[in-house]
Design a protein around this motif. Structure first.
Motif, PDB file in Angstrom:
ATOM      1  N   VAL A 188      22.173  62.467  27.883  1.00 38.37           N
ATOM      2  CA  VAL A 188      21.440  61.557  28.758  1.00 38.37           C
ATOM      3  C   VAL A 188      20.199  62.249  29.328  1.00 38.37           C
ATOM      4  O   VAL A 188      20.212  63.461  29.557  1.00 38.37           O
ATOM      5  CB  VAL A 188      22.348  61.079  29.920  1.00 38.37           C
ATOM      6  N   ALA A 189      19.143  61.462  29.550  1.00 38.39           N
ATOM      7  CA  ALA A 189      17.956  61.940  30.253  1.00 38.39           C
ATOM      8  C   ALA A 189      17.927  61.284  31.628  1.00 38.39           C
ATOM      9  O   ALA A 189      18.123  60.071  31.747  1.00 38.39           O
ATOM     10  CB  ALA A 189      16.691  61.599  29.480  1.00 38.39           C
ATOM     11  N   TYR A 190      17.710  62.086  32.671  1.00 41.95           N
ATOM     12  CA  TYR A 190      17.685  61.603  34.054  1.00 41.95           C
ATOM     13  C   TYR A 190      16.286  61.840  34.633  1.00 41.95           C
ATOM     14  O   TYR A 190      15.733  62.927  34.482  1.00 41.95           O
ATOM     15  CB  TYR A 190      18.705  62.346  34.920  1.00 41.95           C
ATOM     16  N   LEU A 191      15.756  60.843  35.323  1.00 41.45           N
ATOM     17  CA  LEU A 191      14.464  60.969  35.985  1.00 41.45           C
ATOM     18  C   LEU A 191      14.681  60.913  37.492  1.00 41.45           C
ATOM     19  O   LEU A 191      15.293  59.968  38.003  1.00 41.45           O
ATOM     20  CB  LEU A 191      13.524  59.846  35.547  1.00 41.45           C
ATOM     21  N   TYR A 192      14.177  61.943  38.215  1.00 42.58           N
ATOM     22  CA  TYR A 192      14.347  62.050  39.660  1.00 42.58           C
ATOM     23  C   TYR A 192      12.977  62.075  40.342  1.00 42.58           C
ATOM     24  O   TYR A 192      11.980  62.512  39.760  1.00 42.58           O
ATOM     25  CB  TYR A 192      15.089  63.341  40.038  1.00 42.58           C
ATOM     26  N   VAL A 202      18.818  57.244  30.890  1.00 42.75           N
ATOM     27  CA  VAL A 202      18.874  56.546  29.610  1.00 42.75           C
ATOM     28  C   VAL A 202      19.503  57.497  28.576  1.00 42.75           C
ATOM     29  O   VAL A 202      19.321  58.719  28.660  1.00 42.75           O
ATOM     30  CB  VAL A 202      17.446  56.114  29.172  1.00 42.75           C
ATOM     31  N   PRO A 203      20.287  56.974  27.615  1.00 41.38           N
ATOM     32  CA  PRO A 203      20.832  57.829  26.558  1.00 41.38           C
ATOM     33  C   PRO A 203      19.720  58.475  25.744  1.00 41.38           C
ATOM     34  O   PRO A 203      18.715  57.831  25.432  1.00 41.38           O
ATOM     35  CB  PRO A 203      21.664  56.867  25.701  1.00 41.38           C
ATOM     36  N   PRO A 241      24.396  54.117  34.710  1.00 43.13           N
ATOM     37  CA  PRO A 241      24.821  53.028  33.830  1.00 43.13           C
ATOM     38  C   PRO A 241      25.861  53.418  32.776  1.00 43.13           C
ATOM     39  O   PRO A 241      26.547  52.554  32.247  1.00 43.13           O
ATOM     40  CB  PRO A 241      23.508  52.612  33.156  1.00 43.13           C
ATOM     41  N   HIS A 242      25.982  54.698  32.449  1.00 45.54           N
ATOM     42  CA  HIS A 242      26.759  55.111  31.288  1.00 45.54           C
ATOM     43  C   HIS A 242      28.123  55.655  31.698  1.00 45.54           C
ATOM     44  O   HIS A 242      28.267  56.287  32.743  1.00 45.54           O
ATOM     45  CB  HIS A 242      26.004  56.174  30.490  1.00 45.54           C
TER      46      HIS A 242
END
Length: 572
Positions: A188-192, A202-203, A241-242
């Motif tokens: 997963v990629a995480y945006l902070y 998002v995956p 979400p995942h």
């Protein structure tokens, strides 16, 4: 043949819808990094109004820079001023999006900056982004994203690698002073944002496909596969979400808790269907059976809690039971003694709970609430003590009107160093108290449960049977690593209701996040809606565990199977 064709069409539609949902999620992820500009329209107590709304593509969570003209740019030969450098004086995060405008609030380190109407705001342009490749396999993704979002000032890839040890210490990571953080692991990629609050995730498989069909090095996630390949997002904007399915339980779980009951440093999962208690060990492959207890007395099991009630650093299992027609509460406690589970105290006339921590050795309160007709939970609450197999009440513990001990929380959730008493009232609104003063009540209904007890309401001559829901426990956890705990809670909803209420008709469930900010408490979805009500939430290590009940075909009957699901916690 017709059945086969119909089934094929349905499957195709499902695949298309899934692709659309993922595509929308990925597009929004990339949109947060695309330039957009506008102006401050108004400064209000609720926030800063900017003229960028849904019509321009603004998204909740967007980060806007407030910029003013800086030093002049003077041509070295002609001496003419050819422009001015922009100076960033603040960062805003969007908390609400309307048609033609949005409302934003300053991020932490800019809260004291004076802003003015008419100042320009810009999304992405000139903002410093630190890309942290947690798995070390996403260098190609970094290059593609940098190319597609050129208005963002991307820190060097190797600089991000050097900050990987700080991923478990977000407070230290924030000190780097970046405006955005993009963390990519193997799935997963995480945006902070600059406060290390999660904007979106998002995956990687979908992000790579959107960014040019690339595979992220040795990434193990494939479309529709992988550890957290399932999603609750649908068309909602949610923080996590995942998820993954841990195991299936072939009964309707009414209540569940988790903790080490045997002292072997393994986690036990304890749940009940109101008649039996089941104890399983959580393993890498799912649940492993350990113990079952059949409650064969008159009445039923109301709820469970795993906690250390006597301060010996060993957990016991609190079992609250009720005979709603006559005796009220008749609870008991199970402990692990001499290498076996056994009842260590019984016939306890209280609904019990441990609040404030998970052990009285760490400052928790072991409490008991008395029974009363009609409302079930009386106004008297006492501190309890276990000694020689007996539960003794000591002094009273003051609680507000309407307090119910099952599901309650006693913790510091606003960062002021004092613990707040939190509970969901009978009307399904969340209430928060400091001492005897109520400091907040939710505007929307939350909670909801398939677990209930029946009570007789009325007089000796005229009465009827009413149902009181036993809500899922509230949880406190520092989700974003800022040193302040947030509250996690359940919101179960029904697609239909009757004059008898929604019990039995609950068909959807989600986990909500309550967070204190400079505009007060805000409540927003943490997960999307799942295909059934949620009967438990627990935080264990780097994951959020929930129990979801998938209802049977008969909506008038509480039947079906339960699923233990796990969501990855952001930034952990």
């Amino acid at each position: 043949m017709r059945k086969f064709v119909g089934l094929s069409i349905v499957c195709a539609l499902m695949i298309i819808l899934c692709d659309l949902a993922w595509g929308q999620s990925t597009n929004e992820f990339i949109s947060h990094l695309q330039p957009l500009s506008g102006y401050i329209v108004q400064l209000t107590p609720q926030g800063i109004v900017i003229d960028c709304g849904r019509d321009k593509g603004t998204l909740a969570g967007d980060v806007f820079s407030v910029v003013i003209p800086g030093s002049p740019l003077v041509h070295p030969r002609t001496g003419k001023v050819i422009g001015r450098q922009e100076q960033k004086i603040s960062l805003l995060k969007v908390i609400r999006v309307d048609g033609v405008y949005s409302v934003a609030v300053p991020l932490s380190r800019y809260r004291g900056v004076r802003l003015l109407r008419g100042q320009q705001v810009k999304r992405a342009s000139g903002q410093r982004l630190l890309f942290i490749d947690a798995s070390g396999t996403n260098s190609t993704l970094y290059s593609r994203l940098k190319e597609s979002s050129s208005q963002v000032v991307w820190e060097e890839y190797n600089r991000g690698l050097s900050y990987r040890p700080l991923l478990n210490r977000p407070v230290e990571l924030i000190k780097t002073g970046n405006d955005l953080y993009l963390v990519a692991d193997r799935q997963v990629a995480y945006l902070y944002n600059a406060d290390y609050e999660l904007i979106t995730s998002v995956p990687l498989a979908e992000l790579n496909r959107q960014a040019g069909g690339l595979s992220a090095g040795k990434s193990e996630l494939k479309t529709g596969d992988g550890l957290y390949s399932l999603s609750t997002a649908d068309n909602e904007r949610v923080l996590i979400p995942h998820y993954r399915k841990v195991d299936q339980i072939n009964l309707v779980v009414k209540n569940m808790d988790m903790g080490d009951l045997t002292g072997d440093r393994q986690t036990e999962v304890v749940f009940t269907d109101n008649e039996k208690i089941y104890v399983y060990t959580l393993t890498a492959k799912g649940l492993k059976y350990r113990y079952r207890y059949h409650y064969d007395k008159w009445g039923e099991i109301m709820n469970l809690q795993v906690a250390d009630i006597d301060g010996d650093h060993k957990n016991e299992l609190i079992v609250n039971t009720i005979n709603e027609m006559e005796d009220g509460f008749s609870s008991f406690i199970i402990g692990y003694r001499q290498n076996k589970f056994q009842v260590v105290a019984s016939n306890i006339p209280f609904a019990m709970g441990v609040l404030g921590a998970n052990s009285v050795a760490r400052g928790a309160y072991f409490l008991g609430q008395v029974f009363t007709m009609e409302t079930v939970f009386g106004s008297q609450v006492y501190r309890l003590k276990l000694k020689n197999g007996q539960i003794k009440s000591t002094k009273a513990f003051t609680v507000p009107h309407g307090f119910r001990i099952p599901g309650a929380l006693y913790d510091d959730i606003n960062g002021d160093g004092r613990r707040e008493l939190c509970f969901i009232n009978e009307q399904s609104f969340l209430e928060i108290y400091q001492g005897s003063r109520r400091i907040w009540i939710s505007k929307e209904r939350v909670g909801g449960s398939l677990n209930n007890v029946q009570v007789e309401v009325g007089t000796a001559k005229v009465s009827y049977t009413d149902k009181k829901q036993i809500d899922v426990p509230l949880r406190a956890f520092d989700l974003d690593g800022d040193g302040k705990k947030e509250m996690l809670l359940v919101k179960n909803t029904s697609s239909m209701s009757t004059g008898l209420g929604e019990y039995g008709f609950l068909s959807k469930g989600s986990v909500m996040l309550l967070k204190q900010s400079n505009v007060g408490f805000t409540l927003r979805p943490l997960t999307g809606k799942m295909d059934g009500p949620i009967q438990s939430i627990n935080v264990l290590g780097k994951e959020l565990f929930v129990t979801m009940v998938k209802r049977g075909d008969d909506v008038l009957k509480v039947s079906g199977d339960s699923y233990l699901l796990s969501f990855p916690l952001p930034g952990r």
